[in-house]
Design an enzyme around this catalytic site. Structure first.
Site, PDB file in Angstrom:
ATOM      1  N   THR A  46     -10.614  -1.857 -38.178  1.00  0.00           N
ATOM      2  CA  THR A  46     -11.542  -2.178 -36.971  1.00  0.00           C
ATOM      3  C   THR A  46     -12.599  -1.173 -36.708  1.00  0.00           C
ATOM      4  O   THR A  46     -12.325  -0.025 -36.687  1.00  0.00           O
ATOM      5  CB  THR A  46     -10.674  -2.587 -35.856  1.00  0.00           C
ATOM      6  OG1 THR A  46     -11.617  -2.929 -34.796  1.00  0.00           O
ATOM      7  CG2 THR A  46      -9.812  -1.492 -35.295  1.00  0.00           C
ATOM      8  N   ASP A  47     -13.702  -1.561 -36.138  1.00  0.00           N
ATOM      9  CA  ASP A  47     -14.729  -1.066 -35.587  1.00  0.00           C
ATOM     10  C   ASP A  47     -14.414  -0.111 -34.546  1.00  0.00           C
ATOM     11  O   ASP A  47     -15.044   1.020 -34.050  1.00  0.00           O
ATOM     12  CB  ASP A  47     -16.214  -1.562 -35.376  1.00  0.00           C
ATOM     13  CG  ASP A  47     -16.019  -2.830 -34.352  1.00  0.00           C
ATOM     14  OD1 ASP A  47     -14.857  -2.911 -33.828  1.00  0.00           O
ATOM     15  OD2 ASP A  47     -17.133  -3.429 -34.014  1.00  0.00           O
ATOM     16  N   GLU A  48     -13.439  -0.524 -33.570  1.00  0.00           N
ATOM     17  CA  GLU A  48     -12.812   0.137 -32.325  1.00  0.00           C
ATOM     18  C   GLU A  48     -12.387   1.318 -32.842  1.00  0.00           C
ATOM     19  O   GLU A  48     -12.414   2.284 -31.509  1.00  0.00           O
ATOM     20  CB  GLU A  48     -12.117  -0.849 -31.742  1.00  0.00           C
ATOM     21  CG  GLU A  48     -12.488  -2.042 -31.312  1.00  0.00           C
ATOM     22  CD  GLU A  48     -11.513  -3.049 -30.611  1.00  0.00           C
ATOM     23  OE1 GLU A  48     -11.046  -2.371 -29.651  1.00  0.00           O
ATOM     24  OE2 GLU A  48     -11.327  -4.244 -30.817  1.00  0.00           O
ATOM     25  N   TYR A 107      -4.632   0.614 -28.804  1.00  0.00           N
ATOM     26  CA  TYR A 107      -4.909  -0.332 -29.877  1.00  0.00           C
ATOM     27  C   TYR A 107      -5.763   0.246 -30.867  1.00  0.00           C
ATOM     28  O   TYR A 107      -5.178   0.624 -32.222  1.00  0.00           O
ATOM     29  CB  TYR A 107      -5.459  -1.644 -29.557  1.00  0.00           C
ATOM     30  CG  TYR A 107      -6.162  -2.295 -30.858  1.00  0.00           C
ATOM     31  CD1 TYR A 107      -5.308  -2.665 -32.002  1.00  0.00           C
ATOM     32  CD2 TYR A 107      -7.445  -2.625 -30.967  1.00  0.00           C
ATOM     33  CE1 TYR A 107      -5.956  -3.194 -32.867  1.00  0.00           C
ATOM     34  CE2 TYR A 107      -8.111  -3.228 -32.106  1.00  0.00           C
ATOM     35  CZ  TYR A 107      -7.334  -3.556 -33.070  1.00  0.00           C
ATOM     36  OH  TYR A 107      -7.748  -3.979 -34.181  1.00  0.00           O
ATOM     37  N   LYS A 161      -4.814   2.109 -34.819  1.00  0.00           N
ATOM     38  CA  LYS A 161      -5.687   1.775 -36.012  1.00  0.00           C
ATOM     39  C   LYS A 161      -6.110   2.944 -36.570  1.00  0.00           C
ATOM     40  O   LYS A 161      -6.335   3.002 -37.815  1.00  0.00           O
ATOM     41  CB  LYS A 161      -6.848   0.727 -35.563  1.00  0.00           C
ATOM     42  CG  LYS A 161      -6.107  -0.652 -35.315  1.00  0.00           C
ATOM     43  CD  LYS A 161      -5.418  -1.334 -36.614  1.00  0.00           C
ATOM     44  CE  LYS A 161      -6.086  -1.582 -37.576  1.00  0.00           C
ATOM     45  NZ  LYS A 161      -5.140  -2.196 -38.707  1.00  0.00           N
TER      46      LYS A 161
END
Length: 319
Positions: free
Chosen positions: A125-127, A149, A153
């Site tokens: 994810t970009d997060e 979260y 990741k």
């Protein structure tokens, strides 16, 4: 060709599996697909063509190395979607996120080594990059996650890179922007707002609604994943974005219009802890492989609303 898909009963994973079984991906038209999914609240066999002759479904946990050792041998590639993925849930309790996303990835990679899998594609994810006020992240940006979260990741990404560097396992990592489309669990913003608005229920908009996200249709995301699987390079990271940046307030306005809902249903609520202001990806690297988003955002959002309008049988049990 045998493809092992973790989390393949979830939103993005099931889109990938349906597309592969439909023959949408060149050179994989006859691939046999094994979906390995724990079937938590976010996994649903109704997302899959369970009677398809080239599909095998196995209910299992990626944290269970013995289970992986029973089913993984003989597969050529692994596409790893399985993850705990909801930020709000991670704020309330981080343990399942660290356990599944970090330890689960480690167990899967160890099992892939033992099974002599050719390639493992890890979907991230970009997060993991954090929040960016202006400009866009490329793949060399340092990882500065802000939620449990996204931190889990980031840990998964780093474990994956270590298996490539240490063991020579062909691992490829993708980092995508926010996805939308059919079959997405109603805990996420777009399907939550659609289903509430269609039912005449209020929706809660965090803060002042100014948070910006980059939106990518799930079909475009999965097409990009297949491109990385076939044409990407071992050990490399590929951002997958769309260039479509929209504030949460703007998304809400679009959904109100598409659902024919009253603006009085919008409630501004206390902002999420550590809420990232803006995400934006530089995805020039994957465009060099030939990727270009095909789904227009306005059309994709409209078709998504129509899907949820027509499929209350699928989403009503989640509400």
């Amino acid at each position: 060709m045998k493809v092992f898909v973790t989390g393949g009963a979830g939103f993005i994973g099931s889109q990938y599996v349906r597309a592969m079984l439909a023959g949408d991906y060149a050179d994989y038209e006859d691939a046999e697909v094994t979906v390995f999914d724990l079937l938590t609240y976010a996994g649903n066999t109704a997302n899959l063509p369970m009677d398809h002759e080239r599909l095998t479904f196995v209910q299992g946990d990626i944290r269970d190395g013995a289970a992986l050792d029973r089913v993984l041998p003989g597969h050529d590639v692994v596409v790893h979607f399985a993850a705990e993925s909801h930020v709000d849930r991670s704020v309330a309790g981080a343990e399942p996120f660290v356990s599944t996303n970090v330890l689960g990835t480690q167990q899967l990679l160890d099992a892939s080594l033992r099974a002599e899998v050719r390639t493992v594609l890890c979907v991230s994810t970009d997060e993991v990059y954090g929040s960016i006020e202006s400009g866009s992240w490329d793949e060399h940006e340092p990882l500065l996650p802000n939620s449990p979260y996204s931190a889990s990741k980031a840990g998964s990404d780093l474990i994956a890179r270590a298996f490539w560097r240490t063991h020579g396992l062909d691992v490829r990592i993708t980092r995508c922007s926010n996805n939308y489309g059919p079959y997405q669990n109603v805990e996420k913003l777009i399907p939550l707002f659609i289903t509430n608005l269609l039912a005449g229920k209020p929706v809660g908009l965090y803060g002042d609604g100014s948070n910006v996200r980059e939106w990518l249709h799930v079909a475009d995301h999965c097409a990009a994943l297949q491109l990385v699987l076939t044409d990407g390079a071992p050990g490399e990271v590929y951002n997958i974005g769309s260039g479509v940046e929209v504030t949460n307030a703007e998304i809400t306005d679009h959904l109100l219009d598409l659902c024919g809902a009253d603006r009085g249903l919008v409630r501004f609520v206390e902002d999420r802890k550590g809420h990232d202001l803006r995400y934006s990806l530089d995805f020039g690297k994957i465009t060099k492989l030939g990727f270009s988003p095909a789904v227009d955002f306005a059309d994709g959002l409209k078709s998504t609303v129509e899907w949820y309008r027509d499929r209350s049988d699928w989403w009503a049990p989640q509400s």
